[in-house]
Design an enzyme around this catalytic site. Structure first.
Site, PDB file in Angstrom:
ATOM      1  N   SER A  33       0.841  -1.192   0.000  1.00 50.68           N
ATOM      2  CA  SER A  33       0.000   0.000   0.000  1.00 50.68           C
ATOM      3  C   SER A  33       0.880   1.247   0.000  1.00 50.68           C
ATOM      4  O   SER A  33       1.630   1.502   0.943  1.00 50.68           O
ATOM      5  CB  SER A  33      -0.908   0.011   1.231  1.00 50.68           C
ATOM      6  OG  SER A  33      -1.568   1.249   1.284  1.00 50.68           O
ATOM      7  N   HIS A  71      -1.227  -1.036  -4.398  1.00 53.04           N
ATOM      8  CA  HIS A  71      -2.501  -0.716  -3.758  1.00 53.04           C
ATOM      9  C   HIS A  71      -2.506   0.780  -3.444  1.00 53.04           C
ATOM     10  O   HIS A  71      -1.610   1.296  -2.779  1.00 53.04           O
ATOM     11  CB  HIS A  71      -2.672  -1.541  -2.479  1.00 53.04           C
ATOM     12  CG  HIS A  71      -3.986  -1.344  -1.807  1.00 53.04           C
ATOM     13  ND1 HIS A  71      -5.134  -2.012  -2.193  1.00 53.04           N
ATOM     14  CD2 HIS A  71      -4.360  -0.535  -0.770  1.00 53.04           C
ATOM     15  CE1 HIS A  71      -6.152  -1.631  -1.423  1.00 53.04           C
ATOM     16  NE2 HIS A  71      -5.703  -0.719  -0.557  1.00 53.04           N
ATOM     17  N   ASP A  75      -4.643   3.966  -1.929  1.00 56.28           N
ATOM     18  CA  ASP A  75      -5.746   4.348  -1.051  1.00 56.28           C
ATOM     19  C   ASP A  75      -6.140   5.800  -1.265  1.00 56.28           C
ATOM     20  O   ASP A  75      -5.363   6.715  -0.977  1.00 56.28           O
ATOM     21  CB  ASP A  75      -5.315   4.178   0.414  1.00 56.28           C
ATOM     22  CG  ASP A  75      -5.170   2.718   0.795  1.00 56.28           C
ATOM     23  OD1 ASP A  75      -6.128   1.960   0.576  1.00 56.28           O
ATOM     24  OD2 ASP A  75      -4.099   2.346   1.311  1.00 56.28           O
ATOM     25  N   MET A 129      -8.656   8.657  -0.003  1.00 56.96           N
ATOM     26  CA  MET A 129      -9.549   8.991   1.117  1.00 56.96           C
ATOM     27  C   MET A 129     -10.021  10.435   0.992  1.00 56.96           C
ATOM     28  O   MET A 129      -9.221  11.309   0.638  1.00 56.96           O
ATOM     29  CB  MET A 129      -8.803   8.848   2.436  1.00 56.96           C
ATOM     30  CG  MET A 129      -8.172   7.490   2.636  1.00 56.96           C
ATOM     31  SD  MET A 129      -7.256   7.457   4.183  1.00 56.96           S
ATOM     32  CE  MET A 129      -6.561   5.802   4.105  1.00 56.96           C
ATOM     33  N   HIS A 184      -8.284   1.738  -4.227  1.00 55.23           N
ATOM     34  CA  HIS A 184      -9.269   1.549  -3.165  1.00 55.23           C
ATOM     35  C   HIS A 184      -9.860   2.911  -2.804  1.00 55.23           C
ATOM     36  O   HIS A 184      -9.197   3.733  -2.183  1.00 55.23           O
ATOM     37  CB  HIS A 184      -8.527   0.907  -1.965  1.00 55.23           C
ATOM     38  CG  HIS A 184      -9.371   0.724  -0.743  1.00 55.23           C
ATOM     39  ND1 HIS A 184      -8.826   0.413   0.489  1.00 55.23           N
ATOM     40  CD2 HIS A 184     -10.710   0.777  -0.547  1.00 55.23           C
ATOM     41  CE1 HIS A 184      -9.791   0.307   1.385  1.00 55.23           C
ATOM     42  NE2 HIS A 184     -10.942   0.528   0.780  1.00 55.23           N
ATOM     43  N   MET A 206     -11.990   5.223  -0.727  1.00 55.54           N
ATOM     44  CA  MET A 206     -12.683   5.409   0.547  1.00 55.54           C
ATOM     45  C   MET A 206     -13.319   6.790   0.481  1.00 55.54           C
ATOM     46  O   MET A 206     -12.891   7.736   1.154  1.00 55.54           O
ATOM     47  CB  MET A 206     -11.686   5.288   1.704  1.00 55.54           C
ATOM     48  CG  MET A 206     -11.310   3.842   1.981  1.00 55.54           C
ATOM     49  SD  MET A 206      -9.766   3.674   2.879  1.00 55.54           S
ATOM     50  CE  MET A 206      -8.613   3.684   1.514  1.00 55.54           C
ATOM     51  N   MET A 217     -12.062  -5.473   4.794  1.00 57.75           N
ATOM     52  CA  MET A 217     -11.277  -4.560   5.635  1.00 57.75           C
ATOM     53  C   MET A 217     -10.991  -5.246   6.962  1.00 57.75           C
ATOM     54  O   MET A 217     -11.914  -5.602   7.698  1.00 57.75           O
ATOM     55  CB  MET A 217     -12.037  -3.252   5.873  1.00 57.75           C
ATOM     56  CG  MET A 217     -12.203  -2.363   4.644  1.00 57.75           C
ATOM     57  SD  MET A 217     -10.681  -2.010   3.737  1.00 57.75           S
ATOM     58  CE  MET A 217      -9.663  -1.249   4.998  1.00 57.75           C
ATOM     59  N   GLY A 219      -9.119   4.189   6.934  1.00 56.89           N
ATOM     60  CA  GLY A 219      -8.780   5.584   7.208  1.00 56.89           C
ATOM     61  C   GLY A 219      -7.316   5.797   7.532  1.00 56.89           C
ATOM     62  O   GLY A 219      -6.773   6.854   7.244  1.00 56.89           O
ATOM     63  N   PHE A 220      -6.687   4.787   8.101  1.00 52.69           N
ATOM     64  CA  PHE A 220      -5.298   4.956   8.524  1.00 52.69           C
ATOM     65  C   PHE A 220      -4.505   3.675   8.332  1.00 52.69           C
ATOM     66  O   PHE A 220      -5.053   2.581   8.470  1.00 52.69           O
ATOM     67  CB  PHE A 220      -5.250   5.346  10.015  1.00 52.69           C
ATOM     68  CG  PHE A 220      -6.022   6.588  10.323  1.00 52.69           C
ATOM     69  CD1 PHE A 220      -5.441   7.841  10.160  1.00 52.69           C
ATOM     70  CD2 PHE A 220      -7.346   6.515  10.730  1.00 52.69           C
ATOM     71  CE1 PHE A 220      -6.174   9.001  10.418  1.00 52.69           C
ATOM     72  CE2 PHE A 220      -8.092   7.661  10.990  1.00 52.69           C
ATOM     73  CZ  PHE A 220      -7.488   8.909  10.827  1.00 52.69           C
ATOM     74  N   ASP A 267      -7.229  -6.237   3.622  1.00 55.28           N
ATOM     75  CA  ASP A 267      -6.603  -4.918   3.707  1.00 55.28           C
ATOM     76  C   ASP A 267      -6.583  -4.404   5.145  1.00 55.28           C
ATOM     77  O   ASP A 267      -7.633  -4.098   5.714  1.00 55.28           O
ATOM     78  CB  ASP A 267      -7.369  -3.945   2.797  1.00 55.28           C
ATOM     79  CG  ASP A 267      -6.661  -2.608   2.672  1.00 55.28           C
ATOM     80  OD1 ASP A 267      -5.514  -2.475   3.120  1.00 55.28           O
ATOM     81  OD2 ASP A 267      -7.294  -1.694   2.095  1.00 55.28           O
ATOM     82  N   GLY A 268      -5.357  -4.286   5.692  1.00 54.14           N
ATOM     83  CA  GLY A 268      -5.183  -3.675   7.005  1.00 54.14           C
ATOM     84  C   GLY A 268      -4.520  -4.594   8.020  1.00 54.14           C
ATOM     85  O   GLY A 268      -4.988  -5.708   8.251  1.00 54.14           O
ATOM     86  N   GLY A 269      -3.400  -4.152   8.555  1.00 51.07           N
ATOM     87  CA  GLY A 269      -2.742  -4.904   9.621  1.00 51.07           C
ATOM     88  C   GLY A 269      -2.125  -6.225   9.193  1.00 51.07           C
ATOM     89  O   GLY A 269      -1.908  -7.109  10.029  1.00 51.07           O
TER      90      GLY A 269
END
Ligand code: DX5
Ligand code: ZN
Length: 219
Positions: free
Chosen positions: A9, A34, A36, A38, A67, A69, A138, A143-144, A176-178
């Site tokens: 990302s 990827h 993002d 926002m 992606h 958002m 998600m 958002g972060f 997506d995420g972590g």
């Protein structure tokens, strides 16, 4: 069974050295970019917009996975196609007429993705799954970057896998995420086709090696 893909990302890149970080992805074992986007309304953060994506696309040599958002994403479908997006993912929670949005994305020549927030059940995709090229689960609240992985994601991957099989769909599953070395292999085993990784890649000492290690872990 095909390999699980790795999509770094760019949100976690160094924006003052963006070309360097884009080249890192180009020259690494990563599969996709990827991106993002926002808007500060759908999510409580603003990332970057069209001019930045245009410049990334100039240098990127791999699939560009965007992606969104943002609220009312229909307004920008053609714009993101023109900017070089290969896959355009919109949020389930941001689309009143999701079926129409998916058809518009495909008509603009892109693959159509749908992202679901942690609170959104997979069962809501039942009637539209065969129209979706990729579902992005998600595994953090969007958002972060740099947030911790939500463990319930494993159950959602299983539920989505079951829905795809039952409906005879060819939809890809993206997480997506972590994502880190702690959950990558298990996600791949559960059925994930694409793993997005931001901080884990870019905050590491040697991002190229980190990507290669992640890639080895899921194949
Ligand atoms: C979160 C974004 C993610 C983010 C992932 O809203 O959609 O793509 O960049 O970052 P990490 O891997 O740091 O959780
Ligand atoms: Zn994302």
């Amino acid at each position: 069974m095909s390999a699980t893909l790795i999509a770094p990302s760019v949100l976690a890149a160094d924006f003052a050295n963006l070309q360097r970080d884009v080249e890192m992805i180009n020259n690494s074992k990563a599969d996709w970019f990827h991106i993002d986007i926002m808007d500060g309304v759908f999510v409580p953060n603003i990332s970057f917009g069209m001019p930045v994506l245009r410049d990334i696309a100039k240098h990127a040599t791999k699939t560009i996975d965007v992606h969104l958002m943002i609220v009312d994403p229909d307004r920008y479908i053609q714009t993101f196609a023109d900017l070089g997006s290969d896959i355009l993912t919109v949020h389930y929670e941001a689309c009143t007429h999701l079926h129409r949005t998916l058809q518009a994305i495909k008509a603009a020549g892109m693959k159509a993705g749908v992202a679901v927030n942690p609170h959104t059940p997979i069962s809501l995709l039942e009637d539209v799954i065969t129209d979706i090229d990729m579902v992005c689960i998600m595994s953090v609240n969007p958002g972060f970057g740099g947030q911790s992985f939500i463990e319930n994601t494993f159950d959602k991957v299983k539920a989505l896998k079951a829905l795809i099989t039952r409906k005879n769909a060819t939809t890809l599953i993206e997480i997506d995420g972590g994502v880190t070395d702690k959950n990558a292999a298990q996600l791949s085993e559960a059925g994930a086709d694409v793993l997005v990784a931001g901080s884990y890649v870019f905050k590491s000492e040697d991002p190229t090696t980190t990507v290669a290690n992640l890639r080895d872990m899921v194949n």
